[in-house]
Structures are given as C-alpha cells and as structure tokens.
Design an enzyme around this catalytic site. Structure first.
Site, PDB file in Angstrom:
ATOM      1  N   GLY A  54       0.868  -1.183   0.000  1.00  0.00           N
ATOM      2  CA  GLY A  54       0.000   0.000   0.000  1.00  0.00           C
ATOM      3  C   GLY A  54       0.898   1.224   0.000  1.00  0.00           C
ATOM      4  N   ALA A  55       0.626   2.162  -0.918  1.00  0.00           N
ATOM      5  CA  ALA A  55       1.547   3.288  -1.126  1.00  0.00           C
ATOM      6  C   ALA A  55       1.907   4.035   0.164  1.00  0.00           C
ATOM      7  CB  ALA A  55       0.961   4.231  -2.174  1.00  0.00           C
ATOM      8  N   ARG A  90      10.482  -0.439  -4.370  1.00  0.00           N
ATOM      9  CA  ARG A  90       9.388  -0.561  -5.349  1.00  0.00           C
ATOM     10  C   ARG A  90       9.351   0.750  -6.146  1.00  0.00           C
ATOM     11  NH1 ARG A  90       3.745  -2.885  -3.324  1.00  0.00           N
ATOM     12  NH2 ARG A  90       3.549  -3.418  -5.531  1.00  0.00           N
ATOM     13  N   ASP A 232      -1.293   5.119  -6.458  1.00  0.00           N
ATOM     14  CA  ASP A 232       0.116   4.985  -6.069  1.00  0.00           C
ATOM     15  C   ASP A 232       0.959   6.169  -6.516  1.00  0.00           C
ATOM     16  OD1 ASP A 232      -1.022   2.125  -6.134  1.00  0.00           O
ATOM     17  OD2 ASP A 232       0.841   1.991  -4.982  1.00  0.00           O
TER      18      ASP A 232
END
Ligand code: MRU
Length: 352
Positions: A54-55, A90, A232
């Site tokens: 989750g961002a 990421r 995101d």
C-alpha cells in the site's frame, strides 16, 4: 516511551530499544502473523515481497525502519545507503520516495537519531490525519443506499490510518449511510479478496466479492452507483497509477455513466511527473500469474513454462476521472488544468 499503532504496523521506542512490527500481509486472511523488522535489509525485503504494502504504508514503514537504524547507531553514510535501498524497493508508489527524501534531508543535515526518529513519527502521524481528511471529504459524495465498487486494498492495511478509498466508505458507513461494497478480487495477488474483504468483515460493512472480470457485467445491470479506488502516484495533470485493472474499470465507468473517484493523500502527488506516461510501472514475476503461493503452499495452474506478463499497476488518464478525493478537498479535472490542486496541496504539506 513512544508507541505507534496501526492495523498492519506497530512501533515502540524505549530508551536503548526500538521495535518495528508489521503484520505479514502475504499470509492474510488465513494467518495473522506479526513479523519483527530488525534491519533495513529486512524492511526492503518485506516491501519487495508485499509483506508490507500500500503506497502510504510502505513510505511510513521505510521511514521508521531508517530511524530505527539510526537509533541503533548506523553511520550517516550507512543511513544514506539504506535510504537509497529503501527508495528503490518498489518503483511506482511515490510516497516511498517522498518519505525517503524527507529522511535523507535529515540525514544530510546530520540530525541526531532522536531527531530522525521524530521525522519518521511525524510522517506516521501525518498519514493518520491525511486519511481522516480524505475520508471526511469523500464521504460527502456518498449517498444512502449506494453500491460502491472498489479495487485492490486501500484501507487500514495500506496506510497508517483508516485508509483512502476504503476510508471514505468506512466514514460514509459511520454516517449511517447504508452502503454495499463490491470488492474486486484483484488479480494476481488478490489484495481485494484477501485483504479488503478481511477489513470489511472486521468493520461489519456489507460486501460482495467478485472476480475482476465481473465488474462490467455488474455495471451493465446497473448494480454499481459509484467506483472508488486508491492511487500509487498522481501525475501533475491528474493521470494516476493504481493497481492493475483500475484503468479498465475507469473505461467501463465512463461507458456506463458511473462516477469514478480516485482517493489519495497529497503525498501521492508527483509534480515532477508531467503525465501518466512518465510513471514507472513495476513489473513483477511471471510466477504470480502462472499460479499462487500462500500459507497453503504453491499451486501452479498455467501450462508449464508459459511466458507471462505481470505489470503491477496501470495508468488511468485524468479525462476518465470524475473527482480526485484528496486530503485538502475534492477536485475536478479543471482544478488540475488551472493549477488549483497544486495551490491547495502546497498549503497543507508537512514541512520537515
Ligand atoms: O501492490 P500493492 O498492494 O502495494 O498495491 C496497492 C494499491 O494499488 C493501492 O490501491 C494503493 O497503494 C493505494 S493504498 C491507500
């Protein structure tokens, strides 16, 4: 004693000791296992493998992990290298980069470990209040009786607070609006089926799980009044990246005349990214498409050695978005075009 508590993260700091725990989200909902992240290397691995995801939450977790490293006596050079490793864990969610940039400013100006910890705590607390504001702003758009479709997981498991898109749904329910949620299972890693369904069940919010390819059929049957998703990275023109499958929902929503909302904190805005074409899209392993792995082991269903394509996110163009639900207000495409979003966001941004 410092104690931070979120649905998927716990952090404590006492003189001479810190502890950073995350719930291993790859095991949910079958197993609720809390894992200690002792080093930045362990945190990098947890982010890459989506144990923490989750961002907003990956940014906050990375900041706390870095602060923990400082408290354990890491040198400024080591902290700089560790910030870089976390930054690169990421590529799509910009919150991670923003949190690392803020920590790096502190490291470069030789802040003490306690001061670095203070920055990380402020990032955590900021996310809690950003979520509250998003929820309050978004709930105003929800009507009693709405059937809302959502994608991926954008709740307490994805943030330090109540979530973004799911936070809006939660707030609307607290306002006694009768809501029903259609939960996209969210292939390939099933964040909808495993995580959003788990959260909604805990919150006692009525929901129905569907496979991703049922969404269009439900819209055609007029069973969906609104779609709310998270994000995101939002580019300067309002294009945004979110979990793969979001773009398809936006196209379907436009065809069926259904409002399509994206919810996120200003920490997901990337002003340096002019439009969605410039958002880096994370590519993940083919094994996530050819089968599944979980507490039950690995199951392979594809024909052996099938080549597979696995982009983790897609980009939805701004023209398909009805409203952007941010912490500082609800915005239209025109607000993006005329620079009003940037103006509001800069007023609310945390200065560290
Ligand atoms: O790959 P994930 O599970 O980290 O993807 C998460 C999403 O796409 C969410 O919609 C997004 O991060 C917003 S979470 C508030």
């Amino acid at each position: 004693m410092i104690h931070l508590d979120a649905l998927a993260l716990r952090f404590t700091s006492t003189p001479g000791n810190t502890a950073l725990w995350i719930i291993d989200q790859t095991l949910l909902p079958l197993k609720e296992e809390w894992v200690l992240l002792r080093t930045v290397a362990e945190t990098v691995n947890a982010i890459k493998t989506l144990k923490v995801r989750g961002a907003p939450l990956i940014g906050v977790t990375a900041a706390l992990s870095l602060a923990q490293s400082a408290m354990k006596g890491a040198s400024y050079q080591q902290l700089t290298d560790e910030a870089q490793a976390l930054y690169a864990a990421r590529p799509t969610a910009v919150n991670l980069m923003l949190c690392m940039d803020r920590m790096t400013v502190g490291i470069a100006s030789k802040k003490t470990p306690e001061e670095l910890l203070d920055i990380a705590i402020r990032l955590f607390n900021e996310d809690v209040s950003l979520c509250e504001n998003i929820a309050g702003n978004g709930a105003k758009l929800i009507r009693n009786g709405d059937h809302i479709l959502t994608h991926c997981n954008t709740g307490g498991l994805a943030t330090a607070g109540v979530g973004t898109a799911l936070g809006v749904i939660r707030k609307a329910c607290q306002q006694d609006k009768a809501i029903h949620v259609y939960v996209d299972e969210t292939r390939p890693l099933l964040q909808g089926a495993r995580l959003t369904a788990w959260e909604l069940k805990k919150l006692d919010i009525p929901y129905t799980l569907i496979t991703d390819n049922m969404a269009g059929h439900l819209m055609q049957l007029k069973k969906v009044q609104k779609i709310i998703v998270g994000c995101d990275r939002i580019a300067a023109n309002g294009d945004f990246a979110n979990k793969i499958g979001t773009y398809g929902l936006a196209v379907l929503a436009r065809y069926h005349g259904i409002p399509f909302y994206v919810a996120g904190p200003y920490t997901t805005m990337d002003w340096a990214c002019a439009d969605g074409d410039r958002i880096p899209i994370e590519q993940r392993s083919a094994s996530e498409v050819s089968g599944v792995e979980g507490v039950f082991g690995r199951v392979e269903w594809a024909a052996p050695q099938s080549p597979a394509y696995n982009p983790a996110f897609d980009v939805t163009p701004a023209k398909l978005v009805s409203r952007w639900i941010l912490d500082c207000g609800v915005f239209t495409g025109k607000d993006f075009q005329h620079g009003r979003v940037r103006q509001w966001v800069s007023q609310g941004a945390l200065t560290i």
